[in-house]
Design a protein around this motif. Sequence first.
Motif, PDB file in Angstrom:
ATOM      1  N   LEU A  19      -0.028  -6.712  -9.812  1.00  0.00           N
ATOM      2  CA  LEU A  19       0.200  -5.690 -10.036  1.00  0.00           C
ATOM      3  C   LEU A  19       1.479  -5.001  -9.138  1.00  0.00           C
ATOM      4  CD1 LEU A  19      -2.099  -6.954 -11.428  1.00  0.00           C
ATOM      5  CD2 LEU A  19      -3.964  -4.524 -10.211  1.00  0.00           C
ATOM      6  N   GLY A  20       2.208  -3.564  -8.715  1.00  0.00           N
ATOM      7  CA  GLY A  20       2.797  -3.235  -8.239  1.00  0.00           C
ATOM      8  C   GLY A  20       4.149  -4.299  -8.649  1.00  0.00           C
ATOM      9  N   ALA A  21       5.489  -4.074  -9.394  1.00  0.00           N
ATOM     10  CA  ALA A  21       6.467  -4.814  -9.466  1.00  0.00           C
ATOM     11  C   ALA A  21       7.738  -3.750  -9.040  1.00  0.00           C
ATOM     12  CB  ALA A  21       6.248  -5.011 -10.885  1.00  0.00           C
ATOM     13  N   ASP A  65      -1.855  -1.944 -17.988  1.00  0.00           N
ATOM     14  CA  ASP A  65      -1.658  -1.116 -17.153  1.00  0.00           C
ATOM     15  C   ASP A  65      -3.035  -2.311 -15.989  1.00  0.00           C
ATOM     16  OD1 ASP A  65      -5.186  -0.865 -18.131  1.00  0.00           O
ATOM     17  OD2 ASP A  65      -3.981  -1.158 -20.034  1.00  0.00           O
ATOM     18  N   ASN A  66      -3.482  -1.843 -15.366  1.00  0.00           N
ATOM     19  CA  ASN A  66      -3.755  -2.401 -14.114  1.00  0.00           C
ATOM     20  C   ASN A  66      -5.412  -2.965 -14.645  1.00  0.00           C
ATOM     21  OD1 ASN A  66      -1.728  -2.211 -11.579  1.00  0.00           O
ATOM     22  ND2 ASN A  66      -3.453  -0.826 -11.199  1.00  0.00           N
ATOM     23  N   ALA A  67      -5.978  -2.445 -14.947  1.00  0.00           N
ATOM     24  CA  ALA A  67      -7.506  -3.357 -15.432  1.00  0.00           C
ATOM     25  C   ALA A  67      -7.577  -4.393 -16.439  1.00  0.00           C
ATOM     26  CB  ALA A  67      -8.547  -1.820 -16.110  1.00  0.00           C
ATOM     27  N   LEU A 105       0.348  -9.153  -1.197  1.00  0.00           N
ATOM     28  CA  LEU A 105       0.926  -8.909   0.320  1.00  0.00           C
ATOM     29  C   LEU A 105       1.371  -7.700   1.287  1.00  0.00           C
ATOM     30  CD1 LEU A 105       1.890 -11.179  -2.171  1.00  0.00           C
ATOM     31  CD2 LEU A 105       4.675 -11.304  -1.627  1.00  0.00           C
ATOM     32  N   ALA A 106       0.184  -7.069   0.883  1.00  0.00           N
ATOM     33  CA  ALA A 106       0.440  -5.748   1.597  1.00  0.00           C
ATOM     34  C   ALA A 106      -0.040  -5.735   2.827  1.00  0.00           C
ATOM     35  CB  ALA A 106      -0.785  -5.469   1.218  1.00  0.00           C
ATOM     36  N   ALA A 107       0.678  -5.588   4.060  1.00  0.00           N
ATOM     37  CA  ALA A 107       1.148  -5.376   5.587  1.00  0.00           C
ATOM     38  C   ALA A 107      -0.225  -4.882   6.115  1.00  0.00           C
ATOM     39  CB  ALA A 107       2.475  -4.609   6.336  1.00  0.00           C
TER      40      ALA A 107
HETATM   41  N1  LIG Z   1       7.101  -8.083   5.576  1.00  0.00           N
HETATM   42  C1  LIG Z   1       8.127  -7.739   4.587  1.00  0.00           C
HETATM   43  O1  LIG Z   1       9.225  -7.892   4.889  1.00  0.00           O
HETATM   44  C2  LIG Z   1       7.644  -7.238   3.668  1.00  0.00           C
HETATM   45  C3  LIG Z   1       8.517  -6.693   2.452  1.00  0.00           C
HETATM   46  C4  LIG Z   1       8.545  -6.037   1.536  1.00  0.00           C
HETATM   47  C5  LIG Z   1       7.272  -5.866   1.615  1.00  0.00           C
HETATM   48  N2  LIG Z   1       6.536  -6.181   1.937  1.00  0.00           N
HETATM   49  C6  LIG Z   1       4.433  -5.783   1.140  1.00  0.00           C
HETATM   50  O2  LIG Z   1       4.736  -5.956   0.064  1.00  0.00           O
HETATM   51  C7  LIG Z   1       3.591  -4.943  -0.350  1.00  0.00           C
HETATM   52  C8  LIG Z   1       5.136  -3.629  -1.569  1.00  0.00           C
HETATM   53  O3  LIG Z   1       6.371  -3.237  -0.614  1.00  0.00           O
HETATM   54  P1  LIG Z   1       7.838  -3.201  -1.456  1.00  0.00           P
HETATM   55  O4  LIG Z   1       8.939  -2.523   0.113  1.00  0.00           O
HETATM   56  O5  LIG Z   1       7.630  -4.021  -2.866  1.00  0.00           O
HETATM   57  O6  LIG Z   1       7.334  -1.364  -2.469  1.00  0.00           O
HETATM   58  P2  LIG Z   1       7.996  -1.048  -3.470  1.00  0.00           P
HETATM   59  O7  LIG Z   1       8.868  -2.028  -3.489  1.00  0.00           O
HETATM   60  O8  LIG Z   1       7.647   0.202  -3.327  1.00  0.00           O
HETATM   61  O9  LIG Z   1       6.952  -1.445  -4.745  1.00  0.00           O
HETATM   62  C9  LIG Z   1       6.019  -1.332  -4.971  1.00  0.00           C
HETATM   63  C10 LIG Z   1       5.330  -1.135  -6.427  1.00  0.00           C
HETATM   64  O10 LIG Z   1       4.385  -1.090  -6.481  1.00  0.00           O
HETATM   65  C11 LIG Z   1       4.536  -0.008  -7.705  1.00  0.00           C
HETATM   66  N3  LIG Z   1       2.616   1.191  -6.956  1.00  0.00           N
HETATM   67  C12 LIG Z   1       2.270   1.810  -6.789  1.00  0.00           C
HETATM   68  N4  LIG Z   1       0.661   2.028  -7.026  1.00  0.00           N
HETATM   69  C13 LIG Z   1       0.328   1.000  -7.762  1.00  0.00           C
HETATM   70  C14 LIG Z   1      -0.791   0.851  -8.597  1.00  0.00           C
HETATM   71  N5  LIG Z   1      -1.948   1.660  -8.608  1.00  0.00           N
HETATM   72  N6  LIG Z   1      -0.115   0.473  -9.313  1.00  0.00           N
HETATM   73  C15 LIG Z   1       0.703  -0.243  -9.751  1.00  0.00           C
HETATM   74  N7  LIG Z   1       1.926  -0.062  -8.894  1.00  0.00           N
HETATM   75  C16 LIG Z   1       1.636   0.720  -8.289  1.00  0.00           C
HETATM   76  C17 LIG Z   1       4.803   1.503  -6.831  1.00  0.00           C
HETATM   77  O11 LIG Z   1       5.358   2.534  -7.534  1.00  0.00           O
HETATM   78  P3  LIG Z   1       6.160   3.484  -7.268  1.00  0.00           P
HETATM   79  O12 LIG Z   1       7.688   2.947  -7.261  1.00  0.00           O
HETATM   80  O13 LIG Z   1       6.029   5.120  -8.687  1.00  0.00           O
HETATM   81  O14 LIG Z   1       5.581   4.073  -6.557  1.00  0.00           O
HETATM   82  C18 LIG Z   1       6.601  -0.215  -6.272  1.00  0.00           C
HETATM   83  O15 LIG Z   1       7.018  -0.267  -7.429  1.00  0.00           O
HETATM   84  C19 LIG Z   1       3.611  -3.319   0.681  1.00  0.00           C
HETATM   85  O16 LIG Z   1       2.617  -3.743   0.515  1.00  0.00           O
HETATM   86  C20 LIG Z   1       4.888  -4.374   1.728  1.00  0.00           C
HETATM   87  O17 LIG Z   1       3.624  -4.383   2.954  1.00  0.00           O
HETATM   88  C21 LIG Z   1       6.459  -7.019   3.378  1.00  0.00           C
END
Ligand SMILES: NC(=O)c1ccc[n+]([C@@H]2O[C@H](COP(=O)([O-])OP(=O)(O)OC[C@H]3O[C@@H](n4cnc5c(N)ncnc54)[C@H](OP(=O)(O)O)[C@@H]3O)[C@@H](O)[C@H]2O)c1
Length: 280
Positions: A19-21, A65-67, A105-107
């Motif tokens: 969920l969230g790519a 979708d998510n659900a 995976l969310a910080a």
């Molecule tokens: N330690 C690290 O180096 C590291 C690195 C990367 C990520 N992370 C963790 O990984 C997570 C993701 O980060 P990311 O960099 O991949 O972020 P990202 O590129 O913004 O990816 C998140 C994706 O989820 C989508 N999204 C947001 N809300 C949603 C929902 N309710 N349902 C479905 N999709 C949804 C977003 O869509 P929109 O584009 O429309 O917002 C976006 O495509 C974060 O929580 C972060 O803390 C950690």
Amino acid sequence: MGEQTTSDAGRRQGPLAVLGAGVMGETLLSGLLRSGRPVDSVVISERRPQRAAELTEKYGVQVLDNATAASGASTVVLVVKPQDMAAALADVREAIRPGTLVVSLAAGITTATLEAGLPQGTPVVRVMPNTPALVDEGMAAISPGEHCDEAHLAEAEELLRSCGRVVRIPEQYQDAVTAISGSGPAYIFYVVEAMIEAGVLLGLPRATSTELVVQTLYGAATMLRETGEHPTVLREQVSSPAGTTMAALRQLDDHKVRAAFLTAMEAARDRSRELAAGDG
Ligand SMILES: NC(=O)c1ccc[n+]([C@@H]2O[C@H](COP(=O)([O-])OP(=O)(O)OC[C@H]3O[C@@H](n4cnc5c(N)ncnc54)[C@H](OP(=O)(O)O)[C@@H]3O)[C@@H](O)[C@H]2O)c1
């Protein structure tokens, strides 16, 4: 909602739902597919239809979708930004079935927060990944929630191994992990930038300086991993008496670079704690 089954026998059959790519979600998806997981055993959900279409085109993966994704899945991986987590949990809360493992995976989002947003008894695993997962050299630290057993942890571990290494740590150390391996690639890139600049200062063409520094970093990292030697031993091997390396290291000590690293990572750990407490 009733108590969920957390025993292995209670594990559901079904695809893995990502969920969230975005950046990290796609990294995990591509790592899983490259490691041999069939594309029909993974589904994804995305907020923007254009992004979803791009991923279907690129990987052939089904978008739901998510659900719907959560209701059919045996494992749900949450890869949304921390600020989007509450909405994502609200989407899946009623859909998730007993026995489904949830991996986040969310910080900074604690297992207690995840558990509070999910059906009672849901097994959750919290992960701190890092960006070298993009090249299958990630370092992920995983921590179990209250209802997580050995089989759940092993499953999360296997999942993340598709893009690097995995360690298990008690959740209390997640802020420290964030400061070391989560943010770590940025410190290394910072050091690389500084060394490239130094090469240019000494008269080297920028491209040459870059090649020298990047290969030196790669070689040094490979030596650390392959020899298993302590870094002090490896450093002493290049530090001959009254030689060039000692002249440089003395300057680093005089400028308190080691102390700066300690203070910097303490600051990152403290900031991680603040963010987790919602003190943005
Ligand atoms: N330690 C690290 O180096 C590291 C690195 C990367 C990520 N992370 C963790 O990984 C997570 C993701 O980060 P990311 O960099 O991949 O972020 P990202 O590129 O913004 O990816 C998140 C994706 O989820 C989508 N999204 C947001 N809300 C949603 C929902 N309710 N349902 C479905 N999709 C949804 C977003 O869509 P929109 O584009 O429309 O917002 C976006 O495509 C974060 O929580 C972060 O803390 C950690």
